[in-house]
Motif scaffolding. Sequence first.
Motif, PDB file in Angstrom:
ATOM      1  N   ASP A 163     -42.317 -36.423 -47.051  1.00 42.44           N
ATOM      2  CA  ASP A 163     -42.591 -37.082 -48.326  1.00 42.44           C
ATOM      3  C   ASP A 163     -42.525 -38.604 -48.205  1.00 42.44           C
ATOM      4  OD1 ASP A 163     -42.694 -34.681 -50.164  1.00 42.44           O
ATOM      5  OD2 ASP A 163     -40.711 -34.410 -49.273  1.00 42.44           O
ATOM      6  N   TRP A 164     -41.671 -39.072 -47.302  1.00 48.17           N
ATOM      7  CA  TRP A 164     -41.464 -40.505 -47.142  1.00 48.17           C
ATOM      8  C   TRP A 164     -41.548 -40.897 -45.673  1.00 48.17           C
ATOM      9  CZ3 TRP A 164     -40.968 -43.768 -51.290  1.00 48.17           C
ATOM     10  CH2 TRP A 164     -40.745 -43.164 -52.533  1.00 48.17           C
ATOM     11  N   MET A 165     -41.912 -42.143 -45.438  1.00 43.15           N
ATOM     12  CA  MET A 165     -41.957 -42.702 -44.090  1.00 43.15           C
ATOM     13  C   MET A 165     -41.310 -44.079 -44.108  1.00 43.15           C
ATOM     14  SD  MET A 165     -45.270 -43.593 -41.689  1.00 43.15           S
ATOM     15  CE  MET A 165     -45.994 -44.699 -42.910  1.00 43.15           C
ATOM     16  N   ILE A 166     -40.561 -44.386 -43.062  1.00 41.13           N
ATOM     17  CA  ILE A 166     -40.054 -45.738 -42.856  1.00 41.13           C
ATOM     18  C   ILE A 166     -41.100 -46.488 -42.044  1.00 41.13           C
ATOM     19  CG2 ILE A 166     -38.340 -47.084 -41.595  1.00 41.13           C
ATOM     20  CD1 ILE A 166     -36.247 -45.112 -42.485  1.00 41.13           C
ATOM     21  N   LEU A 167     -41.591 -47.600 -42.572  1.00 40.02           N
ATOM     22  CA  LEU A 167     -42.687 -48.351 -41.960  1.00 40.02           C
ATOM     23  C   LEU A 167     -42.220 -49.734 -41.538  1.00 40.02           C
ATOM     24  CD1 LEU A 167     -45.808 -48.652 -41.392  1.00 40.02           C
ATOM     25  CD2 LEU A 167     -45.955 -49.644 -43.696  1.00 40.02           C
ATOM     26  N   VAL A 189     -42.193 -45.798 -47.619  1.00 39.93           N
ATOM     27  CA  VAL A 189     -43.559 -45.499 -48.058  1.00 39.93           C
ATOM     28  C   VAL A 189     -43.616 -44.086 -48.612  1.00 39.93           C
ATOM     29  CG1 VAL A 189     -45.979 -45.271 -47.352  1.00 39.93           C
ATOM     30  CG2 VAL A 189     -44.546 -47.066 -46.344  1.00 39.93           C
ATOM     31  N   ASP A 190     -44.058 -43.971 -49.842  1.00 37.42           N
ATOM     32  CA  ASP A 190     -44.319 -42.670 -50.469  1.00 37.42           C
ATOM     33  C   ASP A 190     -45.627 -42.149 -49.885  1.00 37.42           C
ATOM     34  OD1 ASP A 190     -45.175 -40.586 -52.126  1.00 37.42           O
ATOM     35  OD2 ASP A 190     -44.286 -41.472 -53.915  1.00 37.42           O
ATOM     36  N   LEU A 191     -45.537 -41.180 -48.991  1.00 39.62           N
ATOM     37  CA  LEU A 191     -46.706 -40.759 -48.216  1.00 39.62           C
ATOM     38  C   LEU A 191     -47.805 -40.128 -49.055  1.00 39.62           C
ATOM     39  CD1 LEU A 191     -44.897 -39.403 -45.048  1.00 39.62           C
ATOM     40  CD2 LEU A 191     -46.450 -41.363 -45.141  1.00 39.62           C
ATOM     41  N   ARG A 192     -47.435 -39.296 -49.999  1.00 37.35           N
ATOM     42  CA  ARG A 192     -48.474 -38.635 -50.793  1.00 37.35           C
ATOM     43  C   ARG A 192     -49.211 -39.644 -51.678  1.00 37.35           C
ATOM     44  NH1 ARG A 192     -46.540 -35.599 -47.582  1.00 37.35           N
ATOM     45  NH2 ARG A 192     -48.186 -36.707 -46.490  1.00 37.35           N
ATOM     46  N   GLN A 193     -48.474 -40.588 -52.229  1.00 41.92           N
ATOM     47  CA  GLN A 193     -49.120 -41.630 -53.029  1.00 41.92           C
ATOM     48  C   GLN A 193     -49.978 -42.519 -52.136  1.00 41.92           C
ATOM     49  OE1 GLN A 193     -46.449 -44.120 -55.224  1.00 41.92           O
ATOM     50  NE2 GLN A 193     -48.077 -45.334 -56.159  1.00 41.92           N
ATOM     51  N   ALA A 194     -49.466 -42.838 -50.935  1.00 40.45           N
ATOM     52  CA  ALA A 194     -50.206 -43.705 -50.013  1.00 40.45           C
ATOM     53  C   ALA A 194     -51.530 -43.083 -49.591  1.00 40.45           C
ATOM     54  CB  ALA A 194     -49.345 -43.995 -48.788  1.00 40.45           C
ATOM     55  N   GLU A 195     -51.545 -41.767 -49.414  1.00 40.23           N
ATOM     56  CA  GLU A 195     -52.794 -41.101 -49.028  1.00 40.23           C
ATOM     57  C   GLU A 195     -53.872 -41.232 -50.096  1.00 40.23           C
ATOM     58  OE1 GLU A 195     -52.229 -37.424 -46.119  1.00 40.23           O
ATOM     59  OE2 GLU A 195     -51.014 -37.190 -47.931  1.00 40.23           O
ATOM     60  N   ARG A 196     -53.461 -41.469 -51.319  1.00 41.16           N
ATOM     61  CA  ARG A 196     -54.428 -41.609 -52.408  1.00 41.16           C
ATOM     62  C   ARG A 196     -54.819 -43.062 -52.663  1.00 41.16           C
ATOM     63  NH1 ARG A 196     -50.556 -37.976 -54.695  1.00 41.16           N
ATOM     64  NH2 ARG A 196     -49.683 -39.694 -55.943  1.00 41.16           N
ATOM     65  N   SER A 197     -54.159 -44.002 -51.978  1.00 41.28           N
ATOM     66  CA  SER A 197     -54.379 -45.397 -52.372  1.00 41.28           C
ATOM     67  C   SER A 197     -54.409 -46.400 -51.224  1.00 41.28           C
ATOM     68  CB  SER A 197     -53.295 -45.813 -53.365  1.00 41.28           C
ATOM     69  OG  SER A 197     -52.004 -45.631 -52.797  1.00 41.28           O
ATOM     70  N   GLY A 198     -54.870 -45.977 -50.051  1.00 34.92           N
ATOM     71  CA  GLY A 198     -55.044 -46.961 -48.987  1.00 34.92           C
ATOM     72  C   GLY A 198     -54.588 -46.544 -47.606  1.00 34.92           C
ATOM     73  N   ILE A 222     -47.334 -51.537 -51.848  1.00 31.73           N
ATOM     74  CA  ILE A 222     -45.989 -50.960 -51.879  1.00 31.73           C
ATOM     75  C   ILE A 222     -45.119 -51.818 -52.788  1.00 31.73           C
ATOM     76  CG2 ILE A 222     -43.941 -50.399 -50.516  1.00 31.73           C
ATOM     77  CD1 ILE A 222     -45.709 -50.010 -48.118  1.00 31.73           C
ATOM     78  N   PRO A 223     -44.410 -51.226 -53.727  1.00 32.87           N
ATOM     79  CA  PRO A 223     -43.535 -52.008 -54.610  1.00 32.87           C
ATOM     80  C   PRO A 223     -42.480 -52.768 -53.810  1.00 32.87           C
ATOM     81  CG  PRO A 223     -43.795 -49.766 -55.421  1.00 32.87           C
ATOM     82  CD  PRO A 223     -44.378 -49.792 -54.053  1.00 32.87           C
TER      83      PRO A 223
END
Length: 387
Positions: A163-167, A189-198, A222-223
Amino acid sequence: MLKTATDKYQDIRDAVRALCAGFPAEYHRKIDAQRAYPEEFVDALTQAGWLAALIPQDYGGSGLGLTEASVIMEEINRSGGNAGACHGQMYNMGTLLRHGSEAQKQHYLPKIASGEWRLQSMGVTEPSSGTDTTKIKTSAVKKGDRYVINGQKVWISRVQHSDWMILLARTTPLAEVKKKTAGMSIFMVDLRQAERSGMTVRPIANMVNHETNELFFENLEIPEENLIGQEGEGFKYILDGLNAERTLIAAECIGDGYWFIDRVTKYASERVVFGRPIGQNQGVQFPIAESYIEIEAANLMRFNACELFDANQPCGAQANMAKYLAAKASWEAANACIQFHGGFGFAHEYDVERKFRETRLYQVAPISTNLILSYVAEHVLGLPRSF
């Protein structure tokens, strides 16, 4: 299994072995053949609390040390499984635990401990930099209350099952910092949200059933509250995690090594050729015995690294040496095991070829044997830096 000296972690060993017994060789063989993720196995480990071992009790975890965590990983592999499917949960959260704010720890850690969220991924490696982390090009540019991420990562594991990744990304270009390890920052990083937005995920097929990927970031926002610690200090923050990673993987290799020794000693004692067990021949005995000796030595170095880590003492040399010794020992045990099984070693039903492939990975990842030798030469022996 071969008997080892009784230790104070026997209760953990017995409990993990009991859980693993519910997922016999047939289960792992099927998962491997399908190139699938062992969801049920990882869920069982999570629900039993084993993957929250390093999370303090205040955040819903067990509050154990790296020593206990390493025993858990060892026993998964010794039981015929592959901790590579879930070990990221153990060491990735260390960066958050040691360097995150109290609000961040309260937000993330309880849900990670309960299994509601998985933190299985760490995005560091890039195609053009490899192990030279200071040369990463993925950038994070502050714009208002957000960071905008652009760049590329490779060999990033378990993205599809986390669900999350440290970037790790550069917040200050390399050309603008006085010290090359400065100017990098860590983000959640919220991975599922990231897949939808960049963020685009491209899976990499490989010789092991190990889910790993190439990632592409194009204006991913990313906030700012997802920044861990201070901007520009990210490289320093991940070092603790890397020492934990290497020590835990050393433990997994030790588990593999004992698995190979268990299998080959049993087979060599029972397999009769030319009227005698093949284990009666010194040409068979000696490689097995040598591998066992090396596994026992690696085991001691693993516990040395764990002890220092748990005491918050410098342990970079010990973590690297433990990983080197354990990976080498498990690979030699794997070679002996497949060699003395003969043709049967290549048959899926014996599981030797699967474990053979799995343990070979650790000669290369997460750090190659040559880089460990370079580290010891420079940082332990004081020899001139070679690169």
